[in-house]
Design an enzyme around this catalytic site. Structure first.
Site, PDB file in Angstrom:
ATOM      1  N   SER A 167      37.557  41.849  44.476  1.00 56.07           N
ATOM      2  CA  SER A 167      38.740  42.709  44.082  1.00 56.07           C
ATOM      3  C   SER A 167      38.635  43.114  42.458  1.00 56.07           C
ATOM      4  CB  SER A 167      39.879  41.746  43.924  1.00 56.07           C
ATOM      5  OG  SER A 167      40.221  41.333  45.304  1.00 56.07           O
ATOM      6  N   ARG A 191      42.930  33.417  37.392  1.00 59.40           N
ATOM      7  CA  ARG A 191      41.637  33.834  37.089  1.00 59.40           C
ATOM      8  C   ARG A 191      41.218  33.752  35.683  1.00 59.40           C
ATOM      9  NH1 ARG A 191      42.134  33.509  41.519  1.00 59.40           N
ATOM     10  NH2 ARG A 191      42.191  35.202  43.241  1.00 59.40           N
ATOM     11  N   GLU A 196      39.525  42.498  37.051  1.00 61.71           N
ATOM     12  CA  GLU A 196      39.198  41.136  37.443  1.00 61.71           C
ATOM     13  C   GLU A 196      37.613  41.077  37.209  1.00 61.71           C
ATOM     14  OE1 GLU A 196      39.248  38.469  41.501  1.00 61.71           O
ATOM     15  OE2 GLU A 196      40.804  39.576  40.892  1.00 61.71           O
TER      16      GLU A 196
END
Length: 299
Positions: free
Chosen positions: A223, A173, A293
């Site tokens: 998420s 990420r 995130e």
């Protein structure tokens, strides 16, 4: 803040622009306040001029993909979406080049049409190609890093450059794009030949997993937290008894604890209060510091 120069550029290039634009419907969380000016850039030439004007006049800006990983309260500067030629998708043998504004799922569907494998794990992620590369998006054991070969970008000086995948610092990420003032224009990916039926079977299987396990019926940012080392955020949250925990219209999904959802009428403050409560509780009970995130914008 003086946006008159940007409005002139948008007029010259036929780009939509609007002051004091509400961004809620531009995000998958359906939450957002106003930005100073909203712009839809339809070409590389237009975008180059828009970015030049922002930089020369000290106007803060950010590039908005499909808002699938974004929690926003307000933004005083320019929010720029890439449309028009940035949605184009082209194939040459097993190489696909997609504009940064193209839908990731649309590229996956086109890859299926061309009997090309490698993007099955990305199908169903509701983001743009540029956003997916920015975040090194992934799921079910795969990520953008696995298929990206290069990207055309406008760099800090306003020059168009090509970055090789080896220069992108792609990891979980993360990418170099979060550290540099570089705008992604298009992304080139390398796929491999496979039977169409096999690709479709895998895409259908993973999409069904999403439907079964994720609260797709509610607005969310996907998420909420990154996967911590040696564990899963959802499991930690559930073990702390936070499944279903609610602040205002925001709730820890009863279907998947890794998702904070908008049950209806949730505000930026609701979501942030719930996120902070989750982080504090997990740290106190499990000794694990969760990291968001989703991108959070409030300036």
């Amino acid at each position: 803040m003086d946006f008159s120069g940007l409005e002139k550029i948008c007029g010259d290039f036929g780009c939509l622009c609007e002051r004091d634009y509400n961004l809620a419907h531009k995000t998958s969380m359906k939450i957002g306040g106003e930005c100073g000016i909203y712009i839809e850039a339809i070409s590389e030439k237009a975008l180059a001029e828009i970015l030049r004007s922002c930089r020369e006049n000290g106007i803060p800006y950010f590039i908005l993909g499909r808002g699938s990983n974004l929690l926003i309260k307000r933004f005083s500067g320019a929010v720029i979406t890439l449309t028009g030629e940035f949605s184009e998708i082209a194939f040459e043998n097993n190489i696909v080049t997609a504009g940064a504004g193209a839908s990731l799922s649309a590229v996956c569907a086109k890859a299926l049409e061309n009997s090309l494998s490698g993007m099955e794990c990305l199908y169903g992620i509701p983001g743009s190609v540029g956003g997916a590369l920015f975040m090194n998006a992934g799921a079910y054991g795969g990520e953008m890093k696995d298929i990206v070969r290069s990207a055309r970008c406008i760099d800090e000086r306003g020059d168009i450059v090509v970055l090789d995948a080896s220069e992108m610092e792609l990891s979980y990420r993360k990418s170099v794009f979060s550290k540099r003032d570089v705008c992604i224009l298009s992304v080139t990916m390398e796929l491999c030949d496979a039977p169409r039926s096999q690709i479709k079977e895998k895409m259908d299987e993973l999409m069904q997993k999403r439907r079964d396990k994720q609260p797709l019926e509610f607005p969310s940012c996907g998420s909420t937290f990154k996967r911590p080392q040696n564990g899963f955020a959802a499991a930690l949250i559930e073990e702390c008894g936070l499944k279903g925990c609610t602040v205002g219209g925001a709730q820890v999904s009863e279907k998947h604890s890794g998702f904070v959802i908008n049950r209806g009428g949730a505000t930026f403050s609701d979501v942030m209060a719930l996120v902070e409560h989750i982080k504090r509780t997990v740290l106190e009970q499990k000794g694990v510091e969760l990291e968001c995130e989703m991108l959070i914008v409030d300036r």
